[in-house]
Design a protein around this motif. Structure first.
Motif, PDB file in Angstrom:
ATOM      1  N   ALA A   1       0.838  -1.193   0.000  1.00 20.73           N
ATOM      2  CA  ALA A   1       0.000   0.000   0.000  1.00 20.73           C
ATOM      3  C   ALA A   1       0.876   1.247   0.000  1.00 20.73           C
ATOM      4  CB  ALA A   1      -0.925  -0.002   1.218  1.00 20.73           C
ATOM      5  N   GLU A   2       0.274   2.388  -0.261  1.00 15.25           N
ATOM      6  CA  GLU A   2       0.989   3.661  -0.228  1.00 15.25           C
ATOM      7  C   GLU A   2       1.617   3.856   1.153  1.00 15.25           C
ATOM      8  OE1 GLU A   2       2.527   7.071  -1.884  1.00 15.25           O
ATOM      9  OE2 GLU A   2       1.285   5.564  -2.892  1.00 15.25           O
ATOM     10  N   GLY A   3       2.881   4.243   1.168  1.00 14.14           N
ATOM     11  CA  GLY A   3       3.571   4.471   2.430  1.00 14.14           C
ATOM     12  C   GLY A   3       4.104   3.217   3.083  1.00 14.14           C
ATOM     13  N   GLU A   4       3.989   2.088   2.416  1.00 10.72           N
ATOM     14  CA  GLU A   4       4.460   0.830   2.969  1.00 10.72           C
ATOM     15  C   GLU A   4       5.650   0.289   2.182  1.00 10.72           C
ATOM     16  OE1 GLU A   4       0.428  -0.990   5.041  1.00 10.72           O
ATOM     17  OE2 GLU A   4       1.191  -1.930   3.207  1.00 10.72           O
ATOM     18  N   ILE A   5       6.299  -0.701   2.763  1.00 14.23           N
ATOM     19  CA  ILE A   5       7.384  -1.427   2.108  1.00 14.23           C
ATOM     20  C   ILE A   5       7.032  -2.910   2.133  1.00 14.23           C
ATOM     21  CG2 ILE A   5       9.806  -2.157   2.338  1.00 14.23           C
ATOM     22  CD1 ILE A   5      10.458   0.628   3.348  1.00 14.23           C
ATOM     23  N   LEU A   6       7.183  -3.548   1.008  1.00 18.94           N
ATOM     24  CA  LEU A   6       6.977  -4.986   0.927  1.00 18.94           C
ATOM     25  C   LEU A   6       8.299  -5.670   1.258  1.00 18.94           C
ATOM     26  CD1 LEU A   6       5.030  -7.325   0.223  1.00 18.94           C
ATOM     27  CD2 LEU A   6       5.906  -7.197  -2.136  1.00 18.94           C
ATOM     28  N   VAL A   7       8.271  -6.482   2.318  1.00 17.35           N
ATOM     29  CA  VAL A   7       9.477  -7.147   2.799  1.00 17.35           C
ATOM     30  C   VAL A   7       9.399  -8.633   2.493  1.00 17.35           C
ATOM     31  CG1 VAL A   7      10.895  -7.676   4.828  1.00 17.35           C
ATOM     32  CG2 VAL A   7       9.755  -5.449   4.647  1.00 17.35           C
ATOM     33  N   ARG A   8      10.482  -9.168   1.955  1.00 19.63           N
ATOM     34  CA  ARG A   8      10.624 -10.616   1.802  1.00 19.63           C
ATOM     35  C   ARG A   8      11.206 -11.126   3.120  1.00 19.63           C
ATOM     36  NH1 ARG A   8      11.005 -15.514   1.795  1.00 19.63           N
ATOM     37  NH2 ARG A   8      11.692 -16.832   0.060  1.00 19.63           N
ATOM     38  N   ILE A   9      10.378 -11.802   3.906  1.00 18.50           N
ATOM     39  CA  ILE A   9      10.803 -12.275   5.224  1.00 18.50           C
ATOM     40  C   ILE A   9      11.831 -13.395   5.048  1.00 18.50           C
ATOM     41  CG2 ILE A   9      10.065 -13.304   7.406  1.00 18.50           C
ATOM     42  CD1 ILE A   9       9.096 -10.442   7.003  1.00 18.50           C
ATOM     43  N   ARG A  10      12.922 -13.295   5.803  1.00 20.97           N
ATOM     44  CA  ARG A  10      13.978 -14.310   5.746  1.00 20.97           C
ATOM     45  C   ARG A  10      14.080 -15.117   7.028  1.00 20.97           C
ATOM     46  NH1 ARG A  10      15.090 -14.895   0.379  1.00 20.97           N
ATOM     47  NH2 ARG A  10      15.313 -12.843  -0.606  1.00 20.97           N
ATOM     48  N   HIS A  11      13.876 -14.457   8.184  1.00 21.18           N
ATOM     49  CA  HIS A  11      14.005 -15.149   9.467  1.00 21.18           C
ATOM     50  C   HIS A  11      12.965 -14.616  10.441  1.00 21.18           C
ATOM     51  CE1 HIS A  11      17.829 -16.779   8.051  1.00 21.18           C
ATOM     52  NE2 HIS A  11      18.162 -15.545   7.708  1.00 21.18           N
ATOM     53  N   VAL A  12      12.464 -15.508  11.300  1.00 23.13           N
ATOM     54  CA  VAL A  12      11.464 -15.154  12.305  1.00 23.13           C
ATOM     55  C   VAL A  12      11.899 -15.741  13.638  1.00 23.13           C
ATOM     56  CG1 VAL A  12       9.033 -15.243  12.980  1.00 23.13           C
ATOM     57  CG2 VAL A  12       9.656 -15.274  10.546  1.00 23.13           C
ATOM     58  N   GLY A  13      12.101 -14.889  14.639  1.00 30.25           N
ATOM     59  CA  GLY A  13      12.380 -15.371  15.981  1.00 30.25           C
ATOM     60  C   GLY A  13      11.092 -15.810  16.659  1.00 30.25           C
ATOM     61  N   ILE A  14      11.183 -16.904  17.412  1.00 32.10           N
ATOM     62  CA  ILE A  14      10.019 -17.407  18.137  1.00 32.10           C
ATOM     63  C   ILE A  14      10.063 -16.861  19.556  1.00 32.10           C
ATOM     64  CG2 ILE A  14       8.731 -19.450  18.846  1.00 32.10           C
ATOM     65  CD1 ILE A  14       9.013 -19.104  15.817  1.00 32.10           C
ATOM     66  N   CYS A  15       8.968 -16.263  19.959  1.00 27.60           N
ATOM     67  CA  CYS A  15       8.877 -15.569  21.245  1.00 27.60           C
ATOM     68  C   CYS A  15       7.946 -16.329  22.182  1.00 27.60           C
ATOM     69  CB  CYS A  15       8.344 -14.152  20.985  1.00 27.60           C
ATOM     70  SG  CYS A  15       8.002 -13.188  22.458  1.00 27.60           S
ATOM     71  N   GLY A  16       8.053 -16.020  23.487  1.00 34.38           N
ATOM     72  CA  GLY A  16       7.099 -16.572  24.435  1.00 34.38           C
ATOM     73  C   GLY A  16       5.671 -16.236  24.063  1.00 34.38           C
ATOM     74  N   THR A  17       5.464 -15.075  23.462  1.00 43.91           N
ATOM     75  CA  THR A  17       4.130 -14.698  22.990  1.00 43.91           C
ATOM     76  C   THR A  17       3.596 -15.719  21.991  1.00 43.91           C
ATOM     77  OG1 THR A  17       4.544 -12.346  23.329  1.00 43.91           O
ATOM     78  CG2 THR A  17       2.815 -12.926  21.757  1.00 43.91           C
ATOM     79  N   ASP A  18       4.456 -16.165  21.073  1.00 40.67           N
ATOM     80  CA  ASP A  18       4.032 -17.155  20.081  1.00 40.67           C
ATOM     81  C   ASP A  18       3.634 -18.467  20.750  1.00 40.67           C
ATOM     82  OD1 ASP A  18       4.665 -15.386  17.888  1.00 40.67           O
ATOM     83  OD2 ASP A  18       6.772 -15.862  18.251  1.00 40.67           O
ATOM     84  N   PHE A  19       4.406 -18.884  21.735  1.00 39.87           N
ATOM     85  CA  PHE A  19       4.065 -20.112  22.454  1.00 39.87           C
ATOM     86  C   PHE A  19       2.748 -19.948  23.216  1.00 39.87           C
ATOM     87  CE2 PHE A  19       8.848 -20.885  22.450  1.00 39.87           C
ATOM     88  CZ  PHE A  19       8.782 -21.857  21.450  1.00 39.87           C
TER      89      PHE A  19
END
Length: 335
Positions: free
Chosen positions: A23-41
Motif C-alpha cells: 500500500a501507499e507508504g508501505e514497504i513490501l518485505v521478503r521475510i527471511r528469518h522469524v524469531g520465536i517468542c514466548g508470545t508465540d508459544f
C-alpha cells in the motif's frame, strides 16, 4: 506465498495465501528469518488474552526489501522490522511514547505477522540492518525489550542489579545492564538457565529462587538490597516477592506483565522510597542500542540462537520447542 497459521490453540497449518500488495507508504518485505517468542508459544497454547484466531504469528522479523516504493530503501536491502504499529496521533504517540500507543497493533498478535514469505508494513517500521547478519537481526526486537527496561530503570555504572527470570527477555535485561557497567545478579528456578547466565552472558552472580534466596541476596549486597530489580518472570508470585529485594531508593522495573492483580506492602515500599516502573515494548532508541551492541560484538547471538528450523517444518517444531525440556533460549525459523 506460504504462511503459517495458528488456526486455533494447539493447531498450526502451513497454507498458501495471496501475496500482499504494497500500500501507499508501505514497504513490501521478503521475510527471511522469524524469531520465536514466548508470545508465540502463548498463542499456540491458547493463553494469550488479546488475540483472535486464526492468526499468522511472528513479530521478531528480518528480511530484504522486495518493493520499497517511494522509500530510500532499494530492493534487496537487508532490514529488520519494528512490529509495533502505532497510530501516531494519540496522546502517547504525541509524547513520543509509540511503544505505549493507545491504539497499538502488534504484528502477529493484533494483526497477522511475519511467519510468511512476504509482509507489507509501514515504511517507518522497516529499518536497515547495517552490518548485521540477517539471522541475528531477527533477534533485535526481543533484545530491544530488555534494553528498554534497563533504560527505564536508569541503570548506571556500579548499580547492583537483580534480574528475576532468565528467559530470553531476562537474559536481554542482564546483557544491557552489564553493558552499562552494572553488577548483575540473575535469579531463576532453573539451574541450567542460571549456568547460562553466568557462563555465557557474564552475570556476576546467580541466585536459585529457593527459600534461601533473600538471605543469599543480603549476603551479596551487604544487607542493603539491590539498586534496581528487573522482573522478567511473567508470574504474579515472583513479582510480589521481588519487592523484598529492593534497596532504599531502588527502582523496580516490571518487564513482564500478568493478567490480574499484584500486591505489596505499602509501608515497606514507602520506607524505601522505591520507584515502581512498568516497561512496555521498546522505543526506536532501544532498537538502535541493540544494533550498536551487536555491531560491537557484545551480544552472544550464536549462543542465544539455540534452535533453528524451516518455516515448512514449523507445525512439528513449535510444539516440541514449547516444552521446557527442549532447552530453547531463542529459536529462529528460516523462511
Amino acid at each position: 506465498m506460504k504462511a503459517l497459521v495458528c488456526d486455533e490453540p494447539g493447531r498450526l497449518s502451513l497454507v498458501d495465501r495471496q501475496r500482499p500488495v504494497r500500500a501507499e507508504g508501505e514497504i513490501l518485505v521478503r521475510i527471511r528469518h522469524v524469531g520465536i517468542c514466548g508470545t508465540d508459544f502463548h498463542i499456540f497454547a491458547g493463553k494469550h488474552p488479546f488475540l483472535d484466531y486464526p492468526r499468522v504469528m511472528g513479530h521478531e522479523l528480518s528480511g530484504t526489501v522486495e518493493d520499497g516504493g517511494d522509500s530510500p530503501l532499494a530492493a534487496g536491502t537487508p532490514v529488520y522490522v519494528v512490529p509495533y504499529l502505532a497510530c501516531g496521533t494519540c496522546a502517547a504517540c504525541r509524547k513520543g511514547l509509540t511503544n505505549a500507543c493507545m491504539a497499538i497493533r502488534v504484528l502477529g498478535v493484533h494483526t497477522d505477522g511475519g511467519m510468511a514469505e512476504y509482509l507489507s508494513v509501514p515504511a517507518t517500521n522497516v529499518i536497515p540492518a547495517a552490518g548485521i547478519d540477517l539471522r541475528d537481526a531477527a533477534m533485535i526486537e526481543f533484545l530491544a525489550i530488555g534494553a528498554h527496561g534497563i533504560a527505564r530503570g536508569q541503570v548506571s555504572d556500579g548499580d547492583r542489579v537483580l534480574v528475576t527470570g532468565s528467559g530470553p527477555i531476562g537474559m536481554s535485561a542482564a546483557l544491557f545492564a552489564k553493558a552499562r557497567g552494572a553488577h548483575v545478579t540473575v535469579m531463576d528456578m532453573r539451574e541450567d538457565r542460571l549456568a547460562f547466565a553466568r557462563d555465557t552472558l557474564g552475570a556476576d552472580a546467580v541466585l536459585l529462587a529457593g527459600p534461601d534466596a533473600e538471605a543469599q541476596a543480603a549476603d551479596l549486597t551487604g544487607g542493603n538490597g539491590f539498586d534496581v530489580v528487573v522482573d522478567a518472570t511473567g508470574a504474579a508470585p515472583p513479582i510480589e516477592r521481588g519487592f523484598g529485594f529492593l534497596a532504599h531508593g531502588a527502582r523496580y522495573v516490571l518487564l513482564s506483565v500478568v493478567k490480574g492483580t499484584i500486591t505489596f506492602s505499602d509501608p515497606e515500599f514507602h520506607k524505601r522510597e522505591a520507584t515502581l516502573l512498568a516497561s512496555r515494548n521498546a522505543l526506536p532508541a532501544d532498537f538502535a542500542e541493540v544494533v550498536r551492541q551487536m555491531q560491537a560484538g557484545r551480544i552472544p547471538t550464536t549462543a542465544l540462537n539455540t534452535h533453528r528450523g524451516a518455516l515448512a517444518d514449523a507445525p512439528a517444531l513449535l510444539p516440541d520447542w514449547s516444552r521446557p525440556e527442549a532447552g530453547v533460549v531463542k529459536a529462529i525459523l528460516d523462511v
